[in-house]
Design an enzyme around this catalytic site. Structure first.
Site, PDB file in Angstrom:
ATOM      1  N   THR A 168       0.857  -1.186   0.000  1.00 49.02           N
ATOM      2  CA  THR A 168       0.000   0.000   0.000  1.00 49.02           C
ATOM      3  C   THR A 168       0.893   1.236   0.000  1.00 49.02           C
ATOM      4  O   THR A 168       2.118   1.128  -0.029  1.00 49.02           O
ATOM      5  CB  THR A 168      -0.916   0.027   1.234  1.00 49.02           C
ATOM      6  OG1 THR A 168      -0.122   0.352   2.401  1.00 49.02           O
ATOM      7  CG2 THR A 168      -1.594  -1.324   1.453  1.00 49.02           C
ATOM      8  N   CYS A 169       0.281   2.412   0.068  1.00 50.62           N
ATOM      9  CA  CYS A 169       1.092   3.627   0.054  1.00 50.62           C
ATOM     10  C   CYS A 169       1.966   3.738   1.300  1.00 50.62           C
ATOM     11  O   CYS A 169       2.989   4.424   1.277  1.00 50.62           O
ATOM     12  CB  CYS A 169       0.207   4.863  -0.084  1.00 50.62           C
ATOM     13  SG  CYS A 169      -0.922   5.136   1.294  1.00 50.62           S
ATOM     14  N   ASN A 170       1.587   3.064   2.371  1.00 47.08           N
ATOM     15  CA  ASN A 170       2.326   3.211   3.623  1.00 47.08           C
ATOM     16  C   ASN A 170       3.067   1.964   4.073  1.00 47.08           C
ATOM     17  O   ASN A 170       3.714   1.987   5.118  1.00 47.08           O
ATOM     18  CB  ASN A 170       1.377   3.648   4.748  1.00 47.08           C
ATOM     19  CG  ASN A 170       1.063   5.126   4.681  1.00 47.08           C
ATOM     20  OD1 ASN A 170       1.937   5.933   4.374  1.00 47.08           O
ATOM     21  ND2 ASN A 170      -0.180   5.487   4.934  1.00 47.08           N
TER      22      ASN A 170
ATOM     23  N   GLY B   4      -8.589   7.796 -10.466  1.00 46.71           N
ATOM     24  CA  GLY B   4     -10.004   7.425 -10.430  1.00 46.71           C
ATOM     25  C   GLY B   4     -10.329   6.341  -9.434  1.00 46.71           C
ATOM     26  O   GLY B   4     -11.409   5.754  -9.487  1.00 46.71           O
TER      27      GLY B   4
ATOM     28  N   GLU C 185     -10.187   4.614  -5.228  1.00 45.36           N
ATOM     29  CA  GLU C 185     -10.847   4.885  -3.955  1.00 45.36           C
ATOM     30  C   GLU C 185     -10.293   6.135  -3.288  1.00 45.36           C
ATOM     31  O   GLU C 185     -11.040   6.916  -2.693  1.00 45.36           O
ATOM     32  CB  GLU C 185     -10.689   3.680  -3.023  1.00 45.36           C
ATOM     33  CG  GLU C 185     -11.377   3.865  -1.682  1.00 45.36           C
ATOM     34  CD  GLU C 185     -11.147   2.706  -0.731  1.00 45.36           C
ATOM     35  OE1 GLU C 185     -11.880   2.616   0.269  1.00 45.36           O
ATOM     36  OE2 GLU C 185     -10.232   1.896  -0.986  1.00 45.36           O
TER      37      GLU C 185
END
Length: 434
Positions: free
Chosen positions: A54-56, A194, A196
């Site tokens: 994920t981003c983190n 586009g 979540e």
């Protein structure tokens, strides 16, 4: 085999390192196959594997094969991402056994998120599990672990207030914009992406008064759907330079593997704004760019342009740090729920110690049943199919009823950490090879 985790997150590695080790959706099949297949003739590192990216965070969950070490996993990451291990190994954490279960349950519950209690991680954990399941890298152990972790996340959100009013990364980004610029009404806001994150950003922008919203995405259908839902303008991706030229705020969250906005894009946008103001001696126009993507969507040197303020997900700490204090009162309850789910998993793991002996006991009982059934049927002549079925059913019923008490006893003993002892006794009593 041993439960194993190697990973890094927002607490151990800056975005510059996280983006280098991130796995895209197109990367996952190849990565999971490399971890669990033996194409080279050598045993694979993992018998089971799931990658949570994920981003983190970037985390590799696995059931290791004999001989697999942490260094093997470091070497895999370095080779797969074509990065020297020395550039990231100091940011990694490694867990084994019980600690893996505790970490995943806490992660799914949002207790290890940058935004404490955020709900998006629950879906990300589920998506990681389902992606690995489709590829075939999930076995019984990771299946049970991820199911229990998802229950932990669901329970924490339903049985505590930790998620009530909890921010998301998107909400934190919008709050950062509001703190920097004040009232968002009349501001030109450009959303790039586009998914979540963009949708949540649109929701929070509107809730905070933004009324001039433009959405750009590579897939026009996704952008059009978001634009219609939130009353925004939709532009094709090719119109990104024009959209930048009129934007006061840019929030970007695509899944692009490399930046989509470079310094010259923003410099041209600022120059266009300056010309439009017809004021050559005025201070340069300002532009706020919030990059929520990992890997990053916006090149880092964009921040060097006068009037431009660039923020990444790591900069959101100033916005969300207060949530830890606000929700610390319910942390203890949440952690207790996590621990209950961890103990449920450990109890299940202990019952697995009993499986080999129970399998042998069942096989031995079937051998005896089949031998005695055949002997009885030879002595009984002219039986109808219905009569043979009755005798067959009788033999199975007797075996099942006789095996039920020792089976239940061994499973219960295993759940309480006595599996090996009781399995040894059972093997000796029934003369099983154990």
């Amino acid at each position: 085999m041993n439960l194993f985790l190697a990973g890094l997150d927002h607490t151990t590695a800056p975005v510059e390192i996280r983006e280098q080790l991130a796995f895209s959706q197109t990367d996952l099949p190849s990565a999971l196959m490399q971890l669990t297949s033996s194409e080279t003739g050598t045993p694979p590192l993992f018998a089971e594997a799931v990658i949570l990216s994920t981003c983190n965070r970037v985390e590799l969950y696995g059931v290791t094969n004999p001989g697999t070490t942490a260094q093997h996993v470091v070497d895999f990451l370095a080779a797969f991402h074509r990065r020297p291990a020395a550039s990231f190994v100091h940011t990694l954490y490694f867990y084994q056994g019980e600690a893996v279960a505790r970490h995943l349950c806490a992660t799914a519950a949002g207790l290890r998120s940058l935004v404490l209690g955020e709900a998006q991680i629950q879906g990300q954990v589920r998506n990681a599990y389902e992606a690995a399941q489709r590829i075939g890298s999930v076995g019984s152990i990771l299946h049970r672990l991820f199911q229990i972790a998802l229950v932990a996340g669901k329970r924490v959100r339903h049985e505590t207030t930790i998620g009530k009013g909890a921010a998301s990364v998107s909400q934190a980004g919008v709050e950062l914009a509001r703190r920097r610029l004040g009232d968002l009404r009349g501001r030109e806001v450009l959303l790039i992406g586009g998914g979540e994150v963009s949708e949540l950003a649109a929701q929070n922008l509107i809730a905070n008064g933004a009324d001039r919203l433009t959405i750009v995405n590579r897939t026009s259908a996704r952008a059009a759907a978001l634009a219609e839902r939130y009353g925004a303008e939709m532009l094709d991706f090719g119109a990104l330079p024009q959209a930048l030229a009129r934007a006061d705020i840019v929030i970007s969250s695509t899944a692009a593997p490399v930046p989509i906005i470079y310094r010259h894009h923003v410099a041209e946008a600022i120059a266009h704004k300056q010309r439009a103001r017809a004021c050559g001696e005025c201070d340069p126009p300002t532009m706020l760019l919030i990059d929520l993507a990992v890997p990053r969507d916006i090149a880092a040197d964009v921040a060097q342009i006068p009037g431009v303020h660039l923020f990444t997900v790591d900069d959101l700490r100033e916005v969300v740090s207060h949530t830890i204090e606000l929700r610390s009162a319910v942390l203890e309850i949440a952690q207790q729920i996590v621990e209950e789910q961890v103990q449920e998993f450990l109890s299940w793991m202990r019952t697995q110690e009993a499986l080999p002996v129970l399998t042998m006991l069942r096989q031995r009982a079937e051998e005896v049943r089949n031998e005695e059934l055949a002997r009885a049927l030879r002595r009984l002549h002219d039986l109808s199919p219905e009569q043979r079925a009755v005798i067959e059913g009788l033999s199975r019923s007797i075996v099942n009823k006789l095996l039920h008490p020792p089976t239940r006893c061994l499973r219960e003993a295993a759940a309480h950490g006595q599996g090996k002892r009781y399995a040894s006794i059972l093997a000796e009593l029934f003369n099983l090879e154990h």
